[in-house]
Design a protein around this motif. Structure first.
Motif, short mmCIF file in Angstrom:
data_model
loop_
_atom_site.label_atom_id
_atom_site.label_comp_id
_atom_site.label_asym_id
_atom_site.label_seq_id
_atom_site.Cartn_x
_atom_site.Cartn_y
_atom_site.Cartn_z
N LEU A 113 -19.17 32.55 -30.00
CA LEU A 113 -19.47 31.13 -29.80
C LEU A 113 -19.83 30.79 -28.36
O LEU A 113 -20.25 29.67 -28.08
CB LEU A 113 -18.27 30.28 -30.24
N VAL A 114 -19.66 31.74 -27.45
CA VAL A 114 -19.97 31.48 -26.04
C VAL A 114 -21.44 31.81 -25.78
O VAL A 114 -21.91 32.91 -26.08
CB VAL A 114 -19.07 32.31 -25.11
N GLN A 115 -22.15 30.84 -25.27
CA GLN A 115 -23.58 30.99 -24.97
C GLN A 115 -23.76 31.62 -23.59
O GLN A 115 -23.21 31.13 -22.60
CB GLN A 115 -24.26 29.61 -25.00
N ARG A 116 -24.52 32.70 -23.53
CA ARG A 116 -24.77 33.36 -22.25
C ARG A 116 -25.80 32.58 -21.46
O ARG A 116 -26.84 32.17 -21.99
CB ARG A 116 -25.25 34.79 -22.46
N ILE A 117 -25.53 32.36 -20.17
CA ILE A 117 -26.51 31.73 -19.29
C ILE A 117 -26.67 32.63 -18.07
O ILE A 117 -25.73 33.28 -17.63
CB ILE A 117 -26.09 30.30 -18.88
N GLY A 133 -21.27 32.09 -18.87
CA GLY A 133 -21.30 31.61 -20.25
C GLY A 133 -20.58 30.29 -20.41
O GLY A 133 -19.67 29.96 -19.65
N ALA A 135 -19.34 27.37 -23.75
CA ALA A 135 -19.26 26.97 -25.16
C ALA A 135 -18.89 25.50 -25.18
O ALA A 135 -17.75 25.13 -24.89
CB ALA A 135 -18.22 27.81 -25.91
N ASP A 137 -18.74 21.68 -27.06
CA ASP A 137 -18.67 21.01 -28.36
C ASP A 137 -18.45 19.52 -28.15
O ASP A 137 -18.59 19.01 -27.03
CB ASP A 137 -17.58 21.63 -29.25
N ASP A 236 -26.78 21.31 -24.52
CA ASP A 236 -27.60 21.03 -25.69
C ASP A 236 -26.84 20.02 -26.55
O ASP A 236 -26.03 20.38 -27.39
CB ASP A 236 -27.86 22.32 -26.48
N GLN A 239 -27.01 20.35 -30.34
CA GLN A 239 -26.18 21.43 -30.87
C GLN A 239 -24.70 21.07 -30.76
O GLN A 239 -23.91 21.41 -31.66
CB GLN A 239 -26.46 22.72 -30.09
#
Length: 467
Positions: A113-117, A133, A135, A137, A236, A239
């Motif tokens: 669930l962790v988005q890599r940046i 990274g 995440a 919500d 995002d 999202q």
């Protein structure tokens, strides 16, 4: 504003050392982590028995006890698809796993669930901040970051803040925070909650850190700041609006005639959020639930998800629990009672000149006044019958008090020069300490404080199925 357990403990027990806090946190989260992995051990043991039946015994034992490292080796050497499937890797976030002592963060990494940046870095005075990274919500965000210290001096985080483009703070905490050792890279993580709804969030936020000289028991002075680092993080929002799961509960828990409405539960990468309401017709002021937690899984093999933070205003509250993002089994809320006082008993009246308590909820409080050049601080000692990791199980007074002439004043922070109290080694129990700064003014007596939390326990175990 949401107050975390660590922030409240710092306020009440400032005399405890940073090392003691860290050891207690490590023990707590190690126990939680052990419970989380328990439900996975059955499937692992089945695979191990299959491996032992089909391979040499020595090789099977090596694979069993070298599981994470073997997974990396097989992956780099082009392992077969079925082998790679049973040897998971956390990819670019693997380096964070040894430093993570928060089940919410580790499970979010493992669940993907962790988005890599990439490319999010900042450098000043020999310190380099890199965010790897996030995440995000509807309720909060997880941030994985590293701090490289190229200097020969240890440092510590003095301020950590999330801000919008308009420099409006979205979440702020002041140190002393984590320590940054000289000439090494420290891997860190943050779990933060939004102070307002996601509708007010921008498309990007700024992650800010201030680093100061390392001091074992205190924050650095303004002159001791070593670096200010900031990094821009993308959000995002579309999202984020889809992230997590909202469960409408609308059930009531009742303990000795006191009603608590469980309204809604939100499960996401950053935690489990429970919103509740205390019935305004209750005869008692409910300060908190006693030992609340979530049980995920079956009755014989379950994971306990503990309370991490809380907020409460005007009969409405929010509890934030650890989450295991990999769990999809049944979920139930469990509490072991409430901490509450009769609404007529929520005033504490004290004559600080005579150092006498005129009115208190019970006989468990003792008080004294500590005087310094900067003013006086009231010290309250009490014995708690509800010692747990629940957030509001301790004494807490409002930030304002009324003097004998009816004038309202704001209380100052406690005086850090108060000497530490020592107890004999054979003491059966040690009192809790609470501090309230009174300043240097001479007030008409007595002084009246409002009790916002008190360890008055009404014990009763209740469970509520959620899914």
């Amino acid at each position: 504003m949401v107050k975390t357990e660590e922030e409240l403990l710092k306020e009440y027990y400032h005399s405890l050392s940073a090392e003691a806090d860290e050891v207690a946190e490590m023990k707590l989260n190690t126990a939680v982590r052990s419970g989380i992995t328990r439900s996975r051990r059955t499937s692992m043991s089945l695979r191990s028995r299959y491996a032992l039946a089909t391979a040499a015994a020595v090789l099977g034992i090596v694979l069993l006890f070298s599981f994470p490292r073997i997974g990396e080796v097989l992956k780099t050497q082009g392992a077969a698809p079925d082998q790679a499937a049973i040897l998971p890797s956390n990819g670019p976030f693997e380096k964070y796993i040894p430093s993570v002592r928060h089940s919410t963060v580790s499970s979010a990494i493992e669940a993907g669930l962790v988005q890599r940046i990439t490319g999010v870095t900042a450098e000043q005075n020999g310190f380099v901040l890199t965010v790897d990274g996030i995440a995000a919500d509807q309720k909060g965000i997880i941030i994985l970051y590293s701090l490289q210290n190229k200097t020969n001096e240890n440092a510590q985080v003095e301020l950590m803040q999330l801000t919008s483009a308009a420099l409006n703070p979205l979440n702020t905490s002041r140190g002393p925070g984590i320590s940054i050792s000289a000439n090494r890279i420290t891997y860190g993580y943050e779990v933060r909650q939004w102070e307002s709804g996601t509708g007010a969030l921008p498309d990007q936020i700024t992650f800010e850190l201030e680093l100061g000289e390392y001091k074992q028991f205190a924050s650095a002075s303004a002159d001791g700041l070593q670096a200010k680092l900031s990094a821009t993080l993308p959000l995002d929002r579309e999202q984020m609006a889809k992230a997590g799961e909202t469960i409408r509960v609308d059930k009531t828990l009742e303990i000795e005639g006191q009603k608590i409405g469980i309204n809604e539960i939100y499960l996401a990468a950053s935690g489990i959020y429970l919103d509740y309401t205390c019935d305004p017709l209750n005869s008692k002021q409910i300060f908190s639930m006693y030992k609340p937690g979530f049980l995920a899984g079956g009755s014989e093999d379950y994971t306990y998800l503990e309370l991490r933070a809380a907020s409460f205003t005007d009969n409405k509250g929010r509890l934030i629990f650890a989450n295991d993002s990999s769990l999809t089994q049944s979920l139930q809320l469990q509490i072991n009672g409430i901490l509450a006082l009769d609404k007529k008993a929520t005033q504490l009246i004290i004559d600080t000149d005579k150092q006498q308590i005129i009115k208190a909820p019970d006989q468990n409080l003792q008080m004294s006044v500590h005087n310094t050049e900067r003013g006086s601080t009231m010290v309250l000692e009490y014995y708690s019958q509800a010692q747990t990791n629940s957030i509001y199980n301790d004494l807490m007074l409002g930030q304002k008090f009324t003097d004998g002439a009816g004038t309202v004043h704001s209380a100052d922070k406690f005086d850090i020069d108060i000497p530490r109290r020592t107890e004999p080694e054979n003491a059966k129990s040690i009192p809790h300490m609470y501090y309230k700064g009174l300043g240097s003014n001479k007030y008409p007596q007595p002084l009246t404080f409002t009790i916002e939390a008190y360890p008055a326990l009404i014990k009763e175990k209740l469970s509520l199925p959620i899914r």
